[in-house]
Design an enzyme around this catalytic site. Structure first.
Site, PDB file in Angstrom:
ATOM      1  N   ARG A  77      -4.177  -3.071  -0.130  1.00 48.89           N
ATOM      2  CA  ARG A  77      -4.164  -3.685  -1.431  1.00 48.89           C
ATOM      3  C   ARG A  77      -5.111  -3.065  -2.414  1.00 48.89           C
ATOM      4  NH1 ARG A  77      -4.935  -8.274   1.877  1.00 48.89           N
ATOM      5  NH2 ARG A  77      -6.859  -8.421   1.063  1.00 48.89           N
ATOM      6  N   ARG A 100     -13.170 -18.331   1.205  1.00 47.46           N
ATOM      7  CA  ARG A 100     -12.547 -18.593  -0.200  1.00 47.46           C
ATOM      8  C   ARG A 100     -11.122 -19.315   0.086  1.00 47.46           C
ATOM      9  NH1 ARG A 100     -11.920 -13.710  -4.408  1.00 47.46           N
ATOM     10  NH2 ARG A 100     -10.265 -13.000  -3.022  1.00 47.46           N
ATOM     11  N   LYS A 127      -3.832  -8.002 -11.379  1.00 48.95           N
ATOM     12  CA  LYS A 127      -4.112  -9.341 -11.747  1.00 48.95           C
ATOM     13  C   LYS A 127      -4.944  -8.954 -13.037  1.00 48.95           C
ATOM     14  CE  LYS A 127      -7.834  -9.154  -8.278  1.00 48.95           C
ATOM     15  NZ  LYS A 127      -8.173  -9.584  -6.901  1.00 48.95           N
ATOM     16  N   HIS A 147      -9.157 -11.046   3.351  1.00 45.14           N
ATOM     17  CA  HIS A 147      -9.978 -10.454   2.235  1.00 45.14           C
ATOM     18  C   HIS A 147     -11.075 -10.225   2.735  1.00 45.14           C
ATOM     19  CE1 HIS A 147     -10.213  -8.717  -1.703  1.00 45.14           C
ATOM     20  NE2 HIS A 147     -11.213  -9.865  -2.190  1.00 45.14           N
TER      21      HIS A 147
HETATM   22  C1  LIG Z   1      -8.451  -8.185  -6.582  1.00 46.40           C
HETATM   23  C2  LIG Z   1      -8.287  -8.526  -4.934  1.00 46.40           C
HETATM   24  C3  LIG Z   1      -7.851  -7.043  -4.283  1.00 46.40           C
HETATM   25  C4  LIG Z   1      -8.297  -5.757  -5.166  1.00 46.40           C
HETATM   26  O1  LIG Z   1      -9.651  -5.692  -5.011  1.00 46.40           O
HETATM   27  P1  LIG Z   1     -10.345  -4.283  -5.325  1.00 46.40           P
HETATM   28  O2  LIG Z   1     -11.791  -4.391  -4.987  1.00 46.40           O
HETATM   29  O3  LIG Z   1     -10.057  -4.302  -6.962  1.00 46.40           O
HETATM   30  O4  LIG Z   1      -9.420  -3.135  -4.719  1.00 46.40           O
HETATM   31  C5  LIG Z   1      -7.419  -7.247  -3.042  1.00 46.40           C
HETATM   32  N1  LIG Z   1      -7.191  -8.311  -2.440  1.00 46.40           N
HETATM   33  C6  LIG Z   1      -7.154  -9.344  -2.794  1.00 46.40           C
HETATM   34  C7  LIG Z   1      -7.181 -10.816  -2.034  1.00 46.40           C
HETATM   35  C8  LIG Z   1      -7.900  -9.725  -4.257  1.00 46.40           C
HETATM   36  O5  LIG Z   1      -8.303 -10.843  -4.470  1.00 46.40           O
END
Ligand SMILES: *Cc1c(COP(=O)(O)O)cnc(C)c1O
Length: 386
Positions: A225, A140, A42, A169
């Site tokens: 992720r 969120r 992103k 998350h």
């Molecule tokens: C941006 C994001 C990530 C990656 O986060 P990092 O801290 O850069 O590894 C993973 N999951 C979600 C939902 C995110 O928004």
């Protein structure tokens, strides 16, 4: 330094694709065989150039990609990325056809959005794949754990929808031994279990971001992720001892002009810096706050030129900033510095000789995190892949 730079501008962002490759492999090596890696690209791959980075990551073991907006997903597809793409959010209903046309999976947590997505999928003769977002405590996005099964019953009758994943998350994955992290993780695993008990397809189960992937392997589940770490930056101090990463971004420019102003002359808007002695050179560099160099760094950052640090002086302008070099070295603690010349390479972030300025250093000086520093360097700066 042998440096490539763009034809039309003496300022650019260099991206070391070999570093991206190494970092991707380093994360892949943390995962048990069969655990997939979703790379977060992103925000133009955190400022590093989404298509180039995604292609490099795919060759180094990335299985899927995550974006934040529809347009980011479309850019990847147009650039030739064929792996699954998850948009970590909902988008306006007007964008549903684009999601389906480009095969970008949305995060789903709203039944109106989900059903409209399913409708458009059927109308276009497709299946609308999605990942269910669960809000386990960050407040969120996502359905609440208590509502997850009912939510799925509400949308699952629709033949145009297919659940390809279930995720949450973490708000505090970087804090070792954190009670809130454990609570989020427990809520998530319980929700997944409840969905399975109800005979609902959960798809790929995933929750760990970069710090989670490093510090909490017990929650890798089916997929991690990973974002910031791929770019060679540590998400927190807690992760630094656990994995070696190579920063991929350098920000460089060339000196536009050099002068030797008289003592007492001022520099930049507001003349916030005055030349203190006659051996000072003032050099102008064509990067400013419109390129993402925060104005709050004014009189509060260094650059590297000819392998030596120099102080930025005066307020950072929209398109330019100035720095000072003391060629005199009058006192014992002031090393005389090689005079700067027009065309000399200036490093704002990155290495030059034995000196290095990190995104972390710049982040500390402007009271933010490395994520924001790298994202801020704007599209006006060409990305040069080295
Ligand atoms: C941006 C994001 C990530 C990656 O986060 P990092 O801290 O850069 O590894 C993973 N999951 C979600 C939902 C995110 O928004």
């Amino acid at each position: 330094m042998a440096i490539e730079y763009p034809k039309n501008r003496w300022a650019w962002v260099e991206v070391d694709l070999d570093a991206i490759r190494k970092n991707t492999r380093a994360f892949k090596a943390l995962l048990e065989p069969g655990v997939k890696m979703m790379c977060a690209v992103k925000a133009d791959a955190y400022g590093h150039g989404a298509v180039e980075c995604a292609k490099t990551m795919a060759k180094a073991g990335a299985d899927q990609f995550a974006v934040a907006t529809v347009d980011e997903g479309v850019e990847l597809r147009r650039g030739g990325v064929t792996e699954p793409i998850l948009m970590l959010n909902e988008s306006p209903l007007e964008s549903l056809d684009t999601l389906l046309e480009y095969d970008i999976m949305p995060a789903v947590y709203d039944s109106e959005f989900a059903l409209a997505y399913g409708e458009r999928a059927v109308a276009l003769g497709k299946v609308g794949k999605y990942h269910l977002a669960v809000d386990t405590g960050m407040t969120r996005i996502g359905v609440l754990p208590a509502d997850a099964v009912e939510f799925r019953h509400m949308i699952d009758f629709h033949r145009g929808l297919e659940c390809a994943g279930t995720f949450t998350h973490f708000a505090t994955a970087d804090v070792i031994g954190d009670w809130d992290f454990k609570q989020q993780a427990r809520r998530f695993m319980d929700t997944v279990e409840a969905l399975r008990q109800a005979n609902l397809e959960v798809g790929l189960v995933h929750c760990d971001n970069t710090p989670g992937t490093i510090l909490h392997p017990e929650f890798h589940n089916d997929m991690c992720r990973v974002g910031i770490g791929l770019y060679g930056l540590q998400p927190a101090e807690s992760t630094a001892p656990r994995i070696k990463l190579t920063p991929a971004m350098s920000v460089r420019a060339r000196v536009l002009r050099v002068t030797n102003p008289a003592v007492g002359e001022g520099v930049g808007y507001g003349l916030t810096y005055r030349v203190p002695k006659s051996s000072i050179q003032i050099a102008t560099v064509p990067i400013g706050f419109a390129d993402g160099l925060a104005r709050s760094l004014s009189n509060n950052m260094d650059v590297i030129v000819n392998g030596t640090r120099a102080r930025q002086v005066g307020r950072i302008c929209m398109d330019q900033f100035m720095f000072a070099v003391d060629t005199g070295g009058a006192r014992a603690y002031e090393q005389p510095t090689k005079p700067v010349e027009k065309g000399d390479v200036v490093t704002l972030i990155g290495r030059d000789g034995d000196e290095q300025i990190t995104a972390d250093e710049m982040a500390a000086r402007r009271d933010t995190i490395n994520y924001e520093v790298v994202c801020n360097f704007s599209e006006r700066l060409d990305r040069i892949f080295v």
